[in-house]
Design a protein around this motif. Structure first.
Motif: not given
Length: 88
Positions: A66-79, A27-39
């Motif tokens: 292209x996606x928005x920052x609030x889009x929810x990611x799924x298993x296997x996605x390529x971002x 259920x991670x969003x793109x915005x949350x993924x970016x936070x994870x990547x910053x960590x």
């Protein structure tokens, strides 16, 4: 869930790799993924995301669209992360 992250242009040189796979919470969003990547890559905080919510310097695609920052990611996605395109 597993997500593949691809880095393009200056993101590739900043992070030091073109691609990585990581485990992310369901259920991670793109915005949350970016936070994870910053960590994971603190250099992103200083080189790209100097402001707390400075997302203007990144474009994000998910599975080739292209996606928005609030889009929810799924298993296997390529971002893919890449800088805004400008021309002249």
């Amino acid at each position: 869930m597993r997500i593949k992250v691809r880095y393009f242009a200056r993101f590739r040189s900043i992070v030091g790799t073109g691609e990585e796979e990581l485990e992310a919470p369901n259920g991670i969003t793109v915005r949350e993924l970016i936070e994870l990547l910053k960590e994971r890559h603190p250099v992103l905080r200083t080189e790209v995301f100097a402001e707390d919510d400075d997302l203007a310097d990144v474009n994000v695609s998910r599975n080739g669209r292209y996606v928005g920052f609030d889009d929810v990611l799924q298993d296997g996605d390529v971002v893919a992360l890449f800088p805004p395109v400008s021309g002249g």
